[in-house]
Enzyme design. Structure first.
Site, PDB file in Angstrom:
ATOM      1  N   LYS A   1       0.824  -1.203   0.000  1.00 47.14           N
ATOM      2  CA  LYS A   1       0.000   0.000   0.000  1.00 47.14           C
ATOM      3  C   LYS A   1       0.860   1.255   0.000  1.00 47.14           C
ATOM      4  O   LYS A   1       0.427   2.313  -0.460  1.00 47.14           O
ATOM      5  CB  LYS A   1      -0.908   0.006   1.239  1.00 47.14           C
ATOM      6  CG  LYS A   1      -1.918  -1.132   1.254  1.00 47.14           C
ATOM      7  CD  LYS A   1      -2.619  -1.264   2.611  1.00 47.14           C
ATOM      8  CE  LYS A   1      -3.670  -2.381   2.560  1.00 47.14           C
ATOM      9  NZ  LYS A   1      -4.285  -2.642   3.880  1.00 47.14           N
ATOM     10  N   LEU A   2       2.027   1.141   0.549  1.00 46.93           N
ATOM     11  CA  LEU A   2       2.948   2.279   0.631  1.00 46.93           C
ATOM     12  C   LEU A   2       4.251   1.844  -0.020  1.00 46.93           C
ATOM     13  O   LEU A   2       4.754   0.755   0.232  1.00 46.93           O
ATOM     14  CB  LEU A   2       3.188   2.648   2.106  1.00 46.93           C
ATOM     15  CG  LEU A   2       4.044   3.885   2.351  1.00 46.93           C
ATOM     16  CD1 LEU A   2       3.266   5.152   1.989  1.00 46.93           C
ATOM     17  CD2 LEU A   2       4.486   3.954   3.821  1.00 46.93           C
TER      18      LEU A   2
END
Lengths: 306, 306, 306, 306
Positions: free
Chosen positions: C275-276
């Site tokens: 996600k990051l």
């Protein structure tokens, strides 16, 4: 990698059986509580290990007094560090006063009139101060010359009429430290005497010799913190002098690391300071001490012969 | 009932202009920050009011040192109570050391090797202890006879080579108290001298006379807490002796009331104890001190002529 | 390693000047707030970057409505995800109602009688529901056929008589998502229509197509979270589909990582999920949103031409 | 006023015996845990009472899955509301995957490479998504036409190969709601189908009819929240429609009231909204759910015949 085992509850379980289940879940609060009990068991059973017990927060108004005395009488701690408030609450109960079940949303101005001092949802009767004043006044001659706070507290323990934390420490020859003793009801009662022109010789730095000597002489050291504050920090700094730093560590607190204060600091941080051995077994548990302490104590009672 | 005004940001605003907007929002963190500045302004501007400033937590490693010195030099505080750690960090910087921007996820065993002591994400060079040891050793003769911790700290301030919190207190004749001074690097350096067989006469209960005298003699009293711990509690107990208890109160902390400890206790609780006047103006602000302190200070600087 | 610079306050400072000082302190809350503004500035100025704004918590009752609308009107966000409560509070205000400054210790039974719904220390007049019921009833025919929640919300924005978050999104063609729309006053008003036997065709999974398409098509992505909950999590899962995951991340919340929930999870955790981006610039700030949001917004207004 | 009874631990105690001791301490975390069990017991044993169970947070990755299923199979809940994440974790386990004991300080970039998604210190194998994709793809025809999320979830329960939360709800005909189902792995898998041009008719507002009908028809209502978020709020809003609002309430969370969000709001606040009866028995407990839930469940198992 170990699986998270789902906790199974089957009929009547003992506290330790539940803690074992939590331990095999292995993560989050439950897993950490399981691990905390394991580490406490290890540090207490390790004959080479000196256990330093740090106590902060409203443990006596929270109903933990018998358990704390149990820790001492079982010789599960080799040194105790606590706050002036805990010793004040403890002395108050030893003098026959009690704490009461109150209400966090109470009208505080009303409580003031009724003579109750609120500690979140526990109430202390304000007249406890009268009993303490009498006690300190009557015994001032015995207390005034104690050069260390520990000797001062042991003397209070000796003089205390009923079972108490101080008395248990005195009777079991467990050193008890309280660096900020002046910051407490006991401190205020001492001030009451000083205000009359008397003098008390207890010295501010004196206890350091004794706590550091215990740390210095320990083959291994374990730290067990319920709450942070001065008790934790004072033990932490003694650990810098333990030959191998702390080998075991358990911390139970609701404080968090992000604000950067000592109370909420993760034990891991102590590795950088030489307070915790990089190979130590340790765990941080974020939990109300009044929940965790009885569980830990009850589980230990099942695991360790008293 | 007042409406919640929605905060309006128009182009470049001064800190105080923003705080005024927060004040007219009037609720939650923003509203409480607005109110905190109003109450600080009132207690500082009230000539009858003695302001007691309590400081706990990593304020010096967090970059707040100039602001704290500003509070003292502006005479916005009439008494300061802090932790041994703050004084140790402050003395370290006064001796030429600095704190560094680090990483909360650092490898602590690596930091240990490199000689950095971690305070969440701030690092203190471990060699600070050498400088402090020299300082204490060199000045021990001047320090050993101070009977109160306040006099001990003023002497440190006098001897300190550069601007510092202690020095500002000494030069401005603002009493500074630190009940748990033994629980700190300064305490350890004093122990270093005691361990060589020297003796230090600073007394544990002595300062109570002075802080209670200030409270006792105050027509009005204001309390301003950044962090809890012993500094807050020590001021709180002095408030029991202020003629009307505290008339103004501002508390900034990340600690919460539910665990029941003094650090997180709402100021309101102090009403039951006679520490806070039932008619006092007061506010509790849940905020990191390193965020709230610069904002409060900057807003006050716009409102109060230095 | 960079030194912690002590924050200097000299006379009147703008919000951004203070934030710059905080940034050079570089640690703890202040340092993180400084960093948060830097990262927000970078993600907004980066023309390749789609900014996803997640909003949870009592932002409208807390006085943040104008600022949120500002974020949208400045086109500082390319997609907004929020809670049903925020949209309900927002619609209420757009219909002419307001929130009021109340008291966290109020007698809730008394408030019930007086017709005020408490949100900690902010009060919402209960009659807001009447206005909303009328609004939904009157416009039901226009709303019932919207197949995605986003289209439903844009239609509400279109129909709303005054400036509002929904209206700003509609007018600026910024998609606004609210997966749990049924969990809100707006949801209840829709239920009121369904309970009369009407039918509404808005579909539960439909919006996923649109938010994932935005993520999928973004050269870069930035996430900016005030509060956690569904808004954060929904954006986080969209980031799994961004070509390089999120490149920028700022999270402002009072929630903490230890309980393990999504709301308090550190942004760093998102790296494991994809996600990051492991090379992203990101920061977690533990702060009340009503304090941080105005500061961040005001500082950005000084840095970015509107 | 009742005294705080100090907790006594004597030899081997059952969980319920310990909880009884905590109850007679009566204050702080311990007292509240004691009270929570009493209130749970009362709401479950009260045949007129419909119990609404709200579940948020990493309960499945935290080892609570068997206990949750136990609540359902014992018919201790009449309606369940939870998050998409919980249902995703639950379905993953029902498909044969497990969660693993990890490390909160892990290198997240490393975990990404190894295919583990971190949930604080619990790891979910990323390939869980493959299993879920197969499951949803294979069963899409059966799922796509369900008009309410509850029916969608019961169908998942029906189709699930092994014991699961959804399956227990389906088999025991306990309605299970999840307003934000699109915000989850299950939601993503549904999106995967939509992205192929398929269509799913589940509606966003439809479930409100059913949950409000349950509330409406309940002679009495009890709410039991582990964690906040949408599950709590969705039940709370249904309580506005219960004839007498909730008569019993227990909330277990680490969230706090001061930020003003629904998750941390004290139950008492619900009185102003008409969600909680002013005469209700209720308690707020600040505790990690993975600690409180097994204790509450084990104590209830001793008190209530299954």
């Amino acid at each position: 990698m170990k699986k998270v085992s789902h906790i199974k509850i089957k009929g009547k379980m003992s506290v330790n059986e539940l803690v074992r289940q939590m331990d095999s879940a292995g993560v989050l609060g439950a897993g950490r509580l399981g691990k905390a009990v394991n580490i406490c068991e290890a540090m207490i059973k390790d004959n080479d290990c000196k256990v330093f017990l740090g106590l902060a927060g409203p443990l006596v108004p929270g109903g933990m007094r018998e358990i704390i005395i149990g820790f001492i009488e079982n010789k599960w701690a080799d040194a105790v560090v606590t706050t002036g408030a805990t010793l004040t609450h403890d002395l108050g109960e030893a003098l026959g006063y009690r704490h009461y079940q109150g209400n966090a949303n109470a009208d505080d101005a009303e409580l003031l009139k009724k003579g109750f001092d609120r500690v979140y949802e526990s109430y202390m009767p304000n007249k406890i101060y009268e009993g303490m004043e009498d006690f300190i006044e009557k015994n001032f001659e015995r207390l005034k010359g104690k050069s260390s706070i520990k000797d001062f507290l042991w003397e209070i323990g000796r003089l205390t009429p009923r079972k108490s934390i101080c008395k248990a420490c005195f009777e079991n020859k467990i050193p008890i430290f309280c660096p900020a003793i002046s910051d407490s009801g006991i401190g205020l009662m001492m001030w009451g005497q000083l205000a009359k022109g008397k003098s008390a010789e207890t010295r501010a730095f004196e206890d350091l010799k004794e706590i550091i000597e215990i740390a210095w002489g320990a083959k291994k050291a374990g730290v067990l913190y319920f709450g942070g504050g001065v008790p934790k920090n004072y033990i932490q700094q003694a650990m810098q002098f333990a030959p191998k730093s702390a080998d075991y560590g358990v911390q139970v607190t609701m404080d968090r690391p992000e604000p950067g204060g000592s109370s909420g600091a993760e034990l891991k941080e102590g590795i950088s300071w030489g307070k915790l051995n990089p190979k130590a077994r340790f765990v941080d548990l974020i939990c109300d001490a009044t929940i965790a302490m009885p569980i830990i104590y009850a589980a230990l009672r099942e695991r360790i012969k008293a």
